[in-house]
Write a protein that holds these residues in place. Structure first.
Motif, PDB file in Angstrom:
ATOM      1  N   ASN A 192       0.585  -1.289  -0.198  1.00  0.00           N
ATOM      2  CA  ASN A 192       0.008   0.271  -0.135  1.00  0.00           C
ATOM      3  C   ASN A 192       0.885   1.708  -0.108  1.00  0.00           C
ATOM      4  N   PRO A 193       1.904   1.724  -1.387  1.00  0.00           N
ATOM      5  CA  PRO A 193       2.189   2.527  -1.083  1.00  0.00           C
ATOM      6  C   PRO A 193       1.882   4.002  -1.031  1.00  0.00           C
ATOM      7  N   PRO A 194       2.290   5.074  -0.751  1.00  0.00           N
ATOM      8  CA  PRO A 194       2.168   6.213  -0.334  1.00  0.00           C
ATOM      9  C   PRO A 194       0.971   6.925  -1.614  1.00  0.00           C
ATOM     10  N   TYR A 195       0.728   8.243  -1.109  1.00  0.00           N
ATOM     11  CA  TYR A 195      -0.494   8.282  -2.180  1.00  0.00           C
ATOM     12  C   TYR A 195      -0.387   9.548  -2.785  1.00  0.00           C
ATOM     13  N   GLY A 196       0.630  10.246  -2.363  1.00  0.00           N
ATOM     14  CA  GLY A 196       0.603  11.838  -2.732  1.00  0.00           C
ATOM     15  C   GLY A 196      -0.272  12.659  -2.658  1.00  0.00           C
ATOM     16  N   GLU A 197      -1.563  12.318  -1.016  1.00  0.00           N
ATOM     17  CA  GLU A 197      -2.932  13.354  -1.031  1.00  0.00           C
ATOM     18  C   GLU A 197      -3.108  15.200  -1.732  1.00  0.00           C
ATOM     19  N   ARG A 198      -0.981  15.477  -0.745  1.00  0.00           N
ATOM     20  CA  ARG A 198      -1.575  16.357  -1.621  1.00  0.00           C
ATOM     21  C   ARG A 198      -0.842  16.565  -2.633  1.00  0.00           C
TER      22      ARG A 198
END
Length: 697
Positions: A305-311
């Protein structure tokens, strides 16, 4: 037999159905959105509580029927013999889900059910049970859908996804039951092969995998259940099922390993694994996903579940990481299976891999996609990227600007402005930083295509501009209205210094849609500076005071800076201090600029006016529309203008038309100097602003 409902996250219903059929092979199982239904015995309900890795709640249905309004819901709740389930001195809580035309909020629904229960106990015992939301003995669950409702005992008590081994997590933790679903969907659960998670975070996927591999019932560690104080609870049956579950545990036969670059999060993962009782079954250490290769000769499953980069700021930093990770996967994970969960397909595309299957599911309220890949020969091939039109155009623009930049005293300039229709962005350099502004795409272009183009551009920019990847800032620019004109984007509060024609300015590249310095007004500021010596200058709608600073550096006798925002006035004062401009000659006024002109009596030799196109700020008495209101504003400005003075009037409304006849009627004359105020780096967009010098007629 008793009706049972098991709830789960959206997208997991089919998986939960299969799990229920394994645990209760005699049951007929049906699916509804977010839930599974069946008829079952108490032993089945206990078994599901103990063993389900995918359910959130196990609900023992006490009554169901019509509940179109308050009276029907009250009558439905009253049909339950509550004294058979708990005593009057026990504490309860009621969870209510759903609304209809008559029962419009969950609090009202819960109150109606509570009234029915209390009234029944009062009629029978002249006592009432108490409500305790924090520490109830009995948790009831009501679900309403249109005119139908169910009233159930929540046997789970707390959501089953809470396995109680996670005391600490990193950002955006993966819920335990979703992690289990990912493992099932990946194909690993029945494979017997190694499992690797190179971005393991707090270890949820690894721990859920170890629990599966060791055949440890996920409910064994739970200390409290919703049936503990239920009158129909069968302790001996429950204990026998627990004992049987303990006997079913085994040593895992496969390697389960994970890495994360954050040493603190790795510590969390190890502590969580220890609390879950699987510490010796998992290998967790600090490591870089772009370098780590699991210590196993047998190809297995990489599930992460890699980071999504929401910001947006996170996204620009993650893009090159995913690009490098994709290259690493191609070189070192041949014949592996990959399962990657993300809410951001743009990041997964940077891996340059083709998924053979995708699933939609939710982690909390966040919609995610689970992409499955086979690292076969086709996916392991290094793909040579063809000519990049955006990269070529960017290099061409830089080459054209090279000579001009040497003659300029500034480190802030525009290098690209939607030159190619498919790359609908603007790129501005601020020292060793770059700001990318994405314009709203035309409606006829699919969003997926514009997103891919944007990601391509973000990958190219750091290399071509020779900047660090974490100094690339992405913003989305679209038509703003009213109070959105200086929209707040973040709370970084990171300011950097830039310079321009003898002045220094503070800019903030992350927190606002605009940075604090309008680059297209660079030449306009120079004109104001050249006209300011010995003059009394007024700057209206001053924003961060960059024009005021240049006027002061140009030798103005006085400079008055007016804006409605304390934030921007404080910013303007910081810019003055940065340029060592102090003293009573420099005044800062917080005011509605339209009212300020009407109320003050001073005369100014030079007035700079650069209003927004539109505003309905709460700090204004009326709305502002530059096309509608500019004549009245300039008429008021005339009364504050000295006999030989001049007004520099500018705005950036593309279709703006100056009311020249109206100006003549009030005794003003206008000269269009827009072309003179258009810097070289903005000549690709000649309508970016309009500018006039206005004097007494």
């Amino acid at each position: 037999m008793q009706p049972l409902i098991l709830t789960t996250s959206k997208g997991l219903e089919e998986l939960l159905k299969a799990e229920v059929e394994r645990l209760c092979p005699e049951a007929e199982v049906a699916i509804k959105p977010g839930q599974v239904r069946l008829e079952a015995e108490l032993a089945d309900a206990y078994r599901l509580c103990l063993w389900s890795r995918l359910a959130n709640r196990v609900l023992w249905v006490l009554e169901q029927g019509s509940a179109d309004n308050k009276d029907q819901l009250y009558e439905l709740a009253g049909r339950v013999n509550w004294g058979r389930h708990f005593d009057v001195d026990q504490k309860l809580v009621i969870d209510f889900v759903g609304t209809n035309r008559q029962i419009r909020n969950s609090q009202f629904g819960a109150l109606t059910v509570k009234d029915a229960i209390v009234d029944q106990f009062m009629d029978l015992y002249e006592q009432r049970p108490s409500i305790d939301k924090q520490d109830p003995d009995i948790r009831l669950h009501c679900r309403l859908w249109r005119d139908q409702a169910i009233i159930a005992l929540d046997l789970s008590g707390q959501s089953l996804h809470q396995r109680h081994y996670r005391q600490q997590t990193g950002e955006a933790p993966l819920k335990e039951h979703v992690a289990a679903a990912v493992l099932y969907r990946s194909g690993w659960a029945d494979s017997g092969k190694p499992l690797a998670d190179p971005m393991c975070g707090a270890g949820t996927l690894l721990i859920e995998a170890a629990l599966m591999a060791a055949n440890i019932a996920p409910g064994l560690a739970r200390q409290r259940w919703g049936f503990d104080h239920w009158k129909n609870h069968n302790q001996s049956l429950w204990q026998s099922l627990r004992d049987h579950a303990v006997d079913q545990q085994r040593e895992p036969a496969m390697v389960i390993s994970g890495r994360d670059e954050d040493s603190q999060v790795v510590g969390f993962a190890r502590q969580n694994a220890e609390r879950a009782g699987v510490k010796h079954y998992v290998d967790i250490a600090q490591g870089d996903a772009c370098e780590w290769v699991p210590d196993t000769e047998q190809p297995g499953y990489l599930v992460s579940n890699p980071p999504y980069g929401e910001r947006l700021s996170e996204l620009t930093a993650l893009l090159p990481i995913f690009d490098r990770w994709g290259q690493h996967l191609k070189r070192h994970f041949a014949d592996w299976h990959l399962a990657l969960l993300s809410s951001n397909r743009d990041l997964l595309r940077q891996l340059k891999l083709r998924a053979h299957k995708e699933y939609s599911l939710y982690n909390g309220r966040l919609e995610c996609q689970l992409a499955l890949y086979r690292m076969d020969e086709a996916n392991c091939q290094e793909r040579i990227q063809g000519h990049n039109d955006f990269e070529n155009r960017l290099k061409k623009n830089l080459n054209k600007l090279k000579g001009w930049l040497k003659s300029q005293d500034t480190n802030c300039y525009r290098v690209y402005d939607a030159d190619l229709p498919e790359y609908n962005i603007a790129v501005d350099c601020y020292g060793d930083w770059a700001v990318v502004q994405e314009y709203a795409a035309p409606k006829n272009i699919p969003e997926s295509k514009t997103r891919r183009r944007l990601m391509d551009a973000l990958m190219v920019l750091p290399q071509v501009l020779n900047i660090e990847e974490d100094k690339l800032v992405l913003k989305v620019r679209q038509q703003q209205k009213g109070t959105e004109q200086y929209q707040k984007l973040a709370q970084e509060k990171d300011f950097i210094q830039v310079y321009e024609n003898g002045a220094r300015f503070w800019v903030n590249l992350k927190d606002y849609l605009d940075t604090g310095l309008f680059l297209d007004h660079r030449d306009t500021r120079q004109l104001v500076k050249s006209w300011s010596r010995g003059q009394h200058v007024l700057n209206l709608f001053a924003y961060t005071g960059s024009v005021s600073v240049q006027a002061a550096l140009g030798g103005a006798k006085s400079v008055t800076t007016v804006d409605m925002s304390n934030t921007y006035l404080d910013w303007a004062k910081k810019n003055f201090r940065l340029n060592k401009l102090v003293g009573s000659a420099y005044q800062f006024e917080r005011a509605d600029c339209t009212q300020y002109l009407q109320s003050q009596k001073r005369q100014y030799d030079l007035i700079f006016i650069d209003p927004p196109s539109f505003s309905n700020s709460k700090r204004m008495d009326n709305t502002w529309d530059v096309q509608r209101d500019h004549l009245a504003l300039l008429t008021d400005a005339k009364h504050s203008l000295s006999a030989d003075g001049k007004i520099v009037f500018s705005n950036n409304l593309r279709g703006f038309k100056l009311d020249e006849k109206g100006l003549e009627q009030v005794g003003l004359r206008a000269e269009n100097i827009s072309a003179k105020t258009l810097p070289t780096d903005f000549k690709r967009q000649p309508k970016i602003h309009h500018c006039w010098v206005i004097t007494h007629g």
